[in-house]
Design an enzyme around this catalytic site. Structure first.
Site, PDB file in Angstrom:
ATOM      1  N   ASP A 176      16.328  53.951 106.787  1.00 14.88           N
ATOM      2  CA  ASP A 176      14.912  53.588 106.763  1.00 14.88           C
ATOM      3  C   ASP A 176      14.181  53.929 108.058  1.00 14.88           C
ATOM      4  O   ASP A 176      12.952  53.914 108.091  1.00 14.88           O
ATOM      5  CB  ASP A 176      14.757  52.092 106.513  1.00 14.88           C
ATOM      6  N   ASP A 233      22.759  52.848 106.650  1.00 14.26           N
ATOM      7  CA  ASP A 233      22.288  52.244 107.884  1.00 14.26           C
ATOM      8  C   ASP A 233      22.302  50.723 107.679  1.00 14.26           C
ATOM      9  O   ASP A 233      22.292  50.247 106.541  1.00 14.26           O
ATOM     10  CB  ASP A 233      20.873  52.746 108.190  1.00 14.26           C
TER      11      ASP A 233
END
Length: 638
Positions: free
Chosen positions: A533, A337
């Protein structure tokens, strides 16, 4: 109750491993078995005293055989399965039945010694849980309704103000509201350098306040704190097994049954097929049972995996299971990400284009100090870090969708905002300013134009800052053997392209929704690890062969992941890959060695080429060997 003051962990010696009651009992029984063996050998071969001889051997059989016998009977009647303990006890009794009590005592001593070493190895790894639990103080000084009082951990509530003095541990996750200090976070993250804390900074439970007194508002109760989650992750990690470990345990009982069935078959073959005497046939059958027992095979994998997980945890990389360790060893693709993973999810001033950068920054900081927008705060923070004093402005007024205006002491209108605000002020950007805007846009930065009246003072770029040393971390990951690395982000194409170029990634996907990330995880060449996250990363983390979360991420991401990077340091990922692959190689080495001993020595035992003492040494020596091969990984640096 007085406040408990702790010496900062940095100044204390490393905690030494202490024996649990179970390990202490195992050591005592092993010592008794050895003492009985030595007494028996002395009585038999030196003093020729039968009473002393049998007293020693009986002591050895009782100290070494009863614990194994109890385990064997428990497995047989409670769990309905046979295990290696039963094979060892029967082999020792079988040796005694043919007048080889000394060999039986040697077998029980070596078996007891190997079990004690296994307990010690497991204790070295499981002691990590107790070490984490010991980081919790008994309680904390809490200011509630203006009154300071001592509270037990269970009494601390969200919203309480913790008063944390120098040398004290933080009792719960909190946010600093008053005071400044530096904190030793090494017990939680492994970070060796003290971290400065000012109002607004987060404090993790279990960390140590090194100097200044601070007041911090509790944001999570002690039972849900960072430390509590760490303990839970470690406990979970030690109960979940890798595929190799699970397969080994599943086959232990059938294998033991096969060995027990082969013992009378070997005896019958030797006695009636080859005409050996009863004693010789029985002796060889007992030797076969000893060397064919799978002790080394059974312990090969857990000794390695638990040691590797303990080494990783010491460096701030928490594996939730040995299965996760095994999965990481085979990963070929790692997907990242962007926001909060490759970047810090924090806006930072990246560029200032102006004739007088200091003056332009002072003007921008004076204006943006009146705004709570993340871009505004990034400019104010940059001015403070660079020692630039913000200009004083009055009558500040936010203009939605444009920026902010205010008046300088001389009455002129100062402003900071986007191109629309600049046009509203009647300004015209020169060629250099236009080029700066184009360059910032191409890099995915947000632009802030600063001016006074119709004059532009400067053009500034603000962007989500990359994590420190992130390019080096990704290069190290490639060097560790993971050649396919890709970034998956929901951000715009130009932002994704800029970030990918800065961190050295040649492949990226932009404009993705959570369901798009989920789909792509299934399409990438596997096995795939996903690093993320956020809440939007949770489905992809769960779908990937291995999910890796950074500790600064959301609870949902951390719960969905198989591995947690407690330092938010992606540089640790490359070290974890090397450790996982070393662990896998060690498991394979152990299994080949353990099976090799069985396949080579067992036929020789049947042929009478291996006496019982040598068979005992080969079997138990192999068990000790694989245990120490596993313990070797405790020295691994991630």
């Amino acid at each position: 109750m007085t406040t408990q003051t702790l010496t900062p962990t940095r100044d204390r010696p490393e905690p030494r491993f202490t024996m649990s009651p179970e390990l202490r009992r195992a050591v005592t029984l092993t010592a008794l078995t050895l003492a009985g063996l030595l007494v028996g050998l002395t009585g038999q071969y030196l003093l020729h005293l039968p009473a002393l001889q049998w007293a020693g051997y009986v002591t050895a059989f009782l100290a070494g055989g009863i614990p194994a016998g109890r385990e064997a009977l428990h497995s047989l009647f409670a769990e309905r399965k046979l295990d290696v303990d039963l094979l060892m006890v029967l082999a020792a009794l079988g040796a005694a039945s043919i007048g080889q009590a000394a060999d039986g005592a040697i077998l029980l001593f070596l078996f007891s010694l190997s079990n004690t070493l296994q307990d010690w190895a497991m204790g070295r790894t499981s002691s990590a849980i107790q070490a984490l639990m010991d980081l919790n103080p008994e309680g904390a000084t809490v200011r509630r309704d203006g009154v300071e009082r001592w509270c037990e951990l269970g009494e601390i509530r969200i919203g309480d103000l913790l008063v944390v003095r120098p040398g004290e541990r933080v009792a719960a996750d909190a946010r600093v509201v008053r005071g400044q200090t530096s904190v030793d976070e090494s017990p939680i993250t492994g970070e060796s350098v003290p971290v400065d804390k000012a109002p607004g900074a987060e404090l993790a439970s279990g960390t140590v306040n090194l100097n200044g007194s601070v007041e911090a508002e509790v944001v999570r109760p002690a039972g849900e704190s960072t430390l509590a989650r760490l303990v839970g992750l470690m406990e979970q990690a030690q109960t979940q097994k890798s595929r190799t470990e699970s397969l080994t345990e599943r086959w232990e009982s059938p294998y033991a049954m096969i060995v027990l069935a082969l013992v009378p078959a070997v005896y019958a073959l030797l006695r009636f097929g080859f005409g050996l005497s009863v004693d010789d046939a029985w002796y060889r059958a007992m030797t076969f049972m000893v060397v064919a027992s799978p002790c080394a095979v059974v312990i090969s994998t857990p000794a390695v995996m638990l040691s590797a997980m303990a080494a990783a945890a010491r460096a701030g990389v928490l594996f939730k299971s040995s299965a996760a360790m095994d999965a990481l060893a085979g990963v070929q693709t790692v997907a990242f990400d962007k926001t909060g993973t490759l970047t810090q999810a924090r806006m930072t001033l990246t560029a200032v284009h102006a004739e007088d950068e200091g003056q332009a920054l002072a003007l921008a900081a004076g204006l943006e100090a009146h705004s709570e927008h993340p871009i505004a705060q990034a400019i104010v923070t940059a001015a403070r870090e660079r020692g630039v004093t913000p200009l004083t402005v009055t009558d500040a007024q936010a203009i939605p969708g444009h920026g902010i205006e205010a008046r300088l002491p001389d009455g002129q209108v100062a402003w900071a905002g986007n191109v629309r605000l600049a046009q509203r002020q009647g300004t015209t950007l020169d060629a250099a300013q236009q080029a700066a805007l184009s360059d910032l846009g191409a890099r995915g930065s947000s632009s802030v134009i600063v001016g006074v009246g119709p004059r532009v003072s400067g053009v500034m770029g603000v962007a989500d800052a990359l994590r420190p040393d992130i390019r080096a971390a990704l290069d190290a990951l490639k060097a560790s053997g993971v050649t396919h690395r890709v970034m998956l982000t929901g951000d715009r194409e130009e932002v994704a392209r800029s970030v990918a170029a800065e961190v050295g990634l040649s492949e990226f996907r932009a404009g993705l929704l959570p369901e798009d990330k989920l789909r792509l995880i299934g399409e990438l060449p596997g096995p795939v690890a996903m690093v993320g996250d956020g809440v939007n990363d949770a489905p992809a983390l769960a779908r990937a062969d291995l999910g890796v979360a950074v500790a600064s991420g959301t609870d949902v991401a951390i719960e969905s992941a198989d591995v947690v990077l407690m330092q938010n340091d992606l540089g640790k990922l490359a070290g974890a890959v090397r450790l996982a692959r070393d662990a896998r190689r060690t498991v394979i080495t152990n299994l080949l060695f353990a099976f090799g001993v069985i396949l080579i020595v067992a036929p020789l035992a049947v042929a009478g080429k291996v006496p019982l003492p040598l068979g005992v040494l080969a079997h138990e020596g192999g068990t000790v060997f694989v245990v120490f091969m596993g313990l070797r990984l405790l020295r691994h640096r991630v």
